[in-house]
Design a protein around this motif. Structure first.
Motif, PDB file in Angstrom:
ATOM      1  N   SER A 221      16.400  -8.591  11.361  1.00 25.13           N
ATOM      2  CA  SER A 221      15.104  -8.615  10.674  1.00 25.13           C
ATOM      3  C   SER A 221      14.228  -9.663  11.339  1.00 25.13           C
ATOM      4  CB  SER A 221      15.284  -8.960   9.197  1.00 25.13           C
ATOM      5  OG  SER A 221      16.019  -7.963   8.549  1.00 25.13           O
ATOM      6  N   ALA A 222      12.991  -9.348  11.562  1.00 23.93           N
ATOM      7  CA  ALA A 222      12.077 -10.300  12.190  1.00 23.93           C
ATOM      8  C   ALA A 222      11.985 -11.556  11.329  1.00 23.93           C
ATOM      9  CB  ALA A 222      10.687  -9.677  12.347  1.00 23.93           C
ATOM     10  N   ALA A 223      11.916 -12.699  12.002  1.00 20.29           N
ATOM     11  CA  ALA A 223      11.937 -13.971  11.279  1.00 20.29           C
ATOM     12  C   ALA A 223      10.766 -14.094  10.307  1.00 20.29           C
ATOM     13  CB  ALA A 223      11.923 -15.132  12.274  1.00 20.29           C
ATOM     14  N   ALA A 224       9.660 -13.432  10.615  1.00 18.31           N
ATOM     15  CA  ALA A 224       8.470 -13.581   9.776  1.00 18.31           C
ATOM     16  C   ALA A 224       8.524 -12.719   8.527  1.00 18.31           C
ATOM     17  CB  ALA A 224       7.223 -13.231  10.581  1.00 18.31           C
ATOM     18  N   PHE A 225       9.417 -11.736   8.464  1.00 19.21           N
ATOM     19  CA  PHE A 225       9.451 -10.800   7.338  1.00 19.21           C
ATOM     20  C   PHE A 225      10.203 -11.427   6.173  1.00 19.21           C
ATOM     21  CE2 PHE A 225      11.210  -6.920   5.217  1.00 19.21           C
ATOM     22  CZ  PHE A 225      10.003  -6.403   4.800  1.00 19.21           C
ATOM     23  N   GLY A 247       2.980  -2.327   8.671  1.00 21.56           N
ATOM     24  CA  GLY A 247       2.669  -1.038   8.070  1.00 21.56           C
ATOM     25  C   GLY A 247       3.018  -1.002   6.595  1.00 21.56           C
ATOM     26  N   ARG A 248       3.323   0.199   6.124  1.00 17.43           N
ATOM     27  CA  ARG A 248       3.646   0.391   4.716  1.00 17.43           C
ATOM     28  C   ARG A 248       5.028  -0.162   4.405  1.00 17.43           C
ATOM     29  NH1 ARG A 248       0.198   3.504   1.966  1.00 17.43           N
ATOM     30  NH2 ARG A 248       1.715   3.987   0.355  1.00 17.43           N
ATOM     31  N   VAL A 266       3.811   0.244  -0.858  1.00 16.63           N
ATOM     32  CA  VAL A 266       2.578  -0.532  -0.837  1.00 16.63           C
ATOM     33  C   VAL A 266       2.171  -0.730   0.614  1.00 16.63           C
ATOM     34  CG1 VAL A 266       3.046  -1.719  -3.013  1.00 16.63           C
ATOM     35  CG2 VAL A 266       3.832  -2.725  -0.864  1.00 16.63           C
ATOM     36  N   GLN A 267       0.929  -1.058   0.830  1.00 20.71           N
ATOM     37  CA  GLN A 267       0.440  -1.268   2.186  1.00 20.71           C
ATOM     38  C   GLN A 267       0.581  -2.729   2.579  1.00 20.71           C
ATOM     39  OE1 GLN A 267      -0.556   1.053   4.407  1.00 20.71           O
ATOM     40  NE2 GLN A 267      -0.679  -0.586   5.916  1.00 20.71           N
ATOM     41  N   GLY A 268       1.306  -2.978   3.671  1.00 21.18           N
ATOM     42  CA  GLY A 268       1.440  -4.332   4.176  1.00 21.18           C
ATOM     43  C   GLY A 268       2.028  -5.279   3.156  1.00 21.18           C
ATOM     44  N   ASP A 269       1.367  -6.421   2.960  1.00 21.06           N
ATOM     45  CA  ASP A 269       1.885  -7.448   2.064  1.00 21.06           C
ATOM     46  C   ASP A 269       1.331  -7.347   0.646  1.00 21.06           C
ATOM     47  OD1 ASP A 269       3.435  -8.538   4.082  1.00 21.06           O
ATOM     48  OD2 ASP A 269       1.827  -9.863   4.769  1.00 21.06           O
ATOM     49  N   ALA A 270       0.820  -6.177   0.270  1.00 15.68           N
ATOM     50  CA  ALA A 270       0.355  -5.985  -1.104  1.00 15.68           C
ATOM     51  C   ALA A 270       1.531  -6.088  -2.064  1.00 15.68           C
ATOM     52  CB  ALA A 270      -0.326  -4.625  -1.242  1.00 15.68           C
ATOM     53  N   ALA A 271       1.242  -6.407  -3.331  1.00 18.33           N
ATOM     54  CA  ALA A 271       2.301  -6.663  -4.308  1.00 18.33           C
ATOM     55  C   ALA A 271       2.662  -5.404  -5.082  1.00 18.33           C
ATOM     56  CB  ALA A 271       1.877  -7.767  -5.264  1.00 18.33           C
ATOM     57  N   PHE A 272       3.899  -5.357  -5.554  1.00 17.47           N
ATOM     58  CA  PHE A 272       4.409  -4.303  -6.422  1.00 17.47           C
ATOM     59  C   PHE A 272       4.944  -4.979  -7.686  1.00 17.47           C
ATOM     60  CE2 PHE A 272       7.919  -1.798  -8.113  1.00 17.47           C
ATOM     61  CZ  PHE A 272       7.383  -0.512  -8.151  1.00 17.47           C
ATOM     62  N   THR A 273       4.655  -4.417  -8.854  1.00  9.84           N
ATOM     63  CA  THR A 273       5.097  -5.017 -10.111  1.00  9.84           C
ATOM     64  C   THR A 273       6.258  -4.222 -10.696  1.00  9.84           C
ATOM     65  OG1 THR A 273       2.888  -5.865 -10.577  1.00  9.84           O
ATOM     66  CG2 THR A 273       4.419  -5.742 -12.424  1.00  9.84           C
ATOM     67  N   VAL A 283      18.714  -5.591  -8.056  1.00 13.59           N
ATOM     68  CA  VAL A 283      18.606  -5.854  -6.624  1.00 13.59           C
ATOM     69  C   VAL A 283      17.339  -5.183  -6.109  1.00 13.59           C
ATOM     70  CG1 VAL A 283      19.618  -5.521  -4.339  1.00 13.59           C
ATOM     71  CG2 VAL A 283      21.092  -6.058  -6.291  1.00 13.59           C
ATOM     72  N   VAL A 284      16.467  -5.990  -5.477  1.00 15.18           N
ATOM     73  CA  VAL A 284      15.240  -5.482  -4.889  1.00 15.18           C
ATOM     74  C   VAL A 284      15.425  -5.377  -3.376  1.00 15.18           C
ATOM     75  CG1 VAL A 284      12.783  -5.906  -4.510  1.00 15.18           C
ATOM     76  CG2 VAL A 284      13.845  -6.531  -6.696  1.00 15.18           C
ATOM     77  N   ARG A 285      15.097  -4.225  -2.823  1.00 19.18           N
ATOM     78  CA  ARG A 285      15.148  -4.043  -1.367  1.00 19.18           C
ATOM     79  C   ARG A 285      13.788  -3.571  -0.881  1.00 19.18           C
ATOM     80  NH1 ARG A 285      18.474   0.739   0.058  1.00 19.18           N
ATOM     81  NH2 ARG A 285      16.474   1.809  -0.110  1.00 19.18           N
ATOM     82  N   VAL A 286      13.276  -4.214   0.167  1.00 11.45           N
ATOM     83  CA  VAL A 286      12.012  -3.809   0.768  1.00 11.45           C
ATOM     84  C   VAL A 286      12.246  -3.475   2.235  1.00 11.45           C
ATOM     85  CG1 VAL A 286      10.531  -5.078  -0.828  1.00 11.45           C
ATOM     86  CG2 VAL A 286      11.436  -6.243   1.184  1.00 11.45           C
ATOM     87  N   THR A 287      11.568  -2.432   2.711  1.00 10.58           N
ATOM     88  CA  THR A 287      11.709  -1.973   4.096  1.00 10.58           C
ATOM     89  C   THR A 287      10.327  -1.659   4.638  1.00 10.58           C
ATOM     90  OG1 THR A 287      13.796  -0.914   3.477  1.00 10.58           O
ATOM     91  CG2 THR A 287      12.873  -0.349   5.625  1.00 10.58           C
ATOM     92  N   ASP A 288       9.975  -2.250   5.797  1.00  6.70           N
ATOM     93  CA  ASP A 288       8.668  -1.923   6.367  1.00  6.70           C
ATOM     94  C   ASP A 288       8.819  -0.865   7.448  1.00  6.70           C
ATOM     95  OD1 ASP A 288       9.549  -3.201   8.652  1.00  6.70           O
ATOM     96  OD2 ASP A 288       8.067  -4.807   8.611  1.00  6.70           O
ATOM     97  N   GLU A 289       7.710  -0.431   8.032  1.00 10.43           N
ATOM     98  CA  GLU A 289       7.731   0.664   8.992  1.00 10.43           C
ATOM     99  C   GLU A 289       8.409   0.291  10.306  1.00 10.43           C
ATOM    100  OE1 GLU A 289       3.824   2.254   9.463  1.00 10.43           O
ATOM    101  OE2 GLU A 289       3.812   3.200   7.483  1.00 10.43           O
ATOM    102  N   ALA A 290       8.585  -1.005  10.568  1.00  7.24           N
ATOM    103  CA  ALA A 290       9.295  -1.445  11.773  1.00  7.24           C
ATOM    104  C   ALA A 290      10.802  -1.474  11.561  1.00  7.24           C
ATOM    105  CB  ALA A 290       8.799  -2.827  12.198  1.00  7.24           C
TER     106      ALA A 290
END
Length: 301
Positions: A221-225, A247-248, A266-273, A283-290
């Motif tokens: 995973s990229a260090a910035a994510f 990306g999304r 969500v798009q980019g760093d937008a929030a999800f509630t 357990v929350v898992r997030v995955t971006d387009e990269a």
């Protein structure tokens, strides 16, 4: 260097049982959400262990297909020299039923031919089971209730042959593969190819064994994510956000039984509630387009 004759003796010793024992493959799996396995494939021909590729498998969730429970497993490999990545494969799998039937799932990159961390379905090849065994995960010795070993060999034209020995441990899953041949044999009957797949890191039920190789050497995973949840713990809604996303972003929330209970994109760093209906651990898992993935536990009071 191992000769063909000595290899045959090894395989006969490994698969000496006249009749395969009755084996419950679910005993040799740990297919629960959040579990992770990392493997190193090394060329051991010259007596050293020169890494060729790394691979990682994670259990990301579960799904119901035809009234049966299947877990969702994601698999990816990395070149040890360049850190180049293969496509990420996602598979729905049951330790007793095997891969989900073709067309029964809409999972992306559906490919169940990847057997990392997944036990083969019955019937097994001739098998030995060693009770009270110890397996090596990285540099750590881990005691297990029993160890399942099975192997086979085949011959081709021109004196070519291939052979393998697999090992699975109870409560952990696939731990190692030794293979020989699959190509060339010298005039003296010696193999010119040999490699080993070994479990270098595992996280089973929140307990870590060995040391993570993939994360340090290939930057899975990229260090910035980053994944951010607040408030956590919470008695009300939880804000889920990321930083450094490409990306999304797909958000998945699983309960303690591994069931997906909420999620979205969500798009980019937008929030999800996330609004849990019951107290517990999620357990929350997030995955971006990269393909960057991050997970985090959320406590709902």
């Amino acid at each position: 260097m191992r000769t063909l004759a000595s290899l045959s003796v090894l395989l006969l010793a490994t698969t000496a049982a006249a009749q395969p024992p009755v084996v419950n493959p679910a005993r040799f799996a740990a297919l629960n959400v959040g579990n992770r396995w990392e493997y190193t494939v090394a060329d051991t021909l010259d007596g050293t262990a020169r890494p060729l590729t790394y691979s990682v498998a994670t259990v990301d969730g579960e799904t119901d297909i035809g009234g049966n429970r299947y877990v969702v497993v994601t698999y990816q490999t990395f070149d040890a020299a360049s850190a180049a990545t293969s496509p990420r494969y996602t598979c729905a799998y049951s330790p007793t039923l095997g891969p989900a039937p073709a067309g029964a799932t809409t999972l992306p990159d559906y490919d169940c031919n990847r057997q990392v961390a997944l036990p083969p379905t019955l019937p097994f090849a001739p098998t030995t089971i060693t009770p009270g065994a110890t397996v090596e995960i990285g540099a750590q010795s881990v005691p297990v209730d029993s160890l399942l070993s099975f192997g086979n060999q085949s011959s081709g034209s021109g004196g070519q042959y291939s052979a393998y020995v697999y090992r699975y441990a109870t409560g952990i899953g696939f731990v190692s593969l030794r293979s020989w041949g699959a190509g060339h044999v010298t005039a003296q009957g010696q193999s010119t190819f040999k490699n080993r797949t070994a479990l270098s890191f595992a996280r089973i039920g929140g307990v870590a064994y060995g040391a993570s190789v993939v994360a340090s050497e290939t930057e899975l995973s990229a260090a910035a994510f980053r994944l951010l949840t607040a408030p956590n713990p919470s008695a009300g809604p939880v804000r889920i956000a990321t930083t450094g996303a490409t990306g999304r972003v797909t958000v998945d929330v699983f309960d303690a039984l591994g069931r997906r209970v909420d999620g979205g994109t969500v798009q980019g760093d937008a929030a999800f509630t996330f609004r849990a209906s019951a107290a517990g651990i999620y357990v929350v898992r997030v995955t971006d387009e990269a393909g960057h993935v991050a997970t985090q536990r959320v406590v709902r009071r």
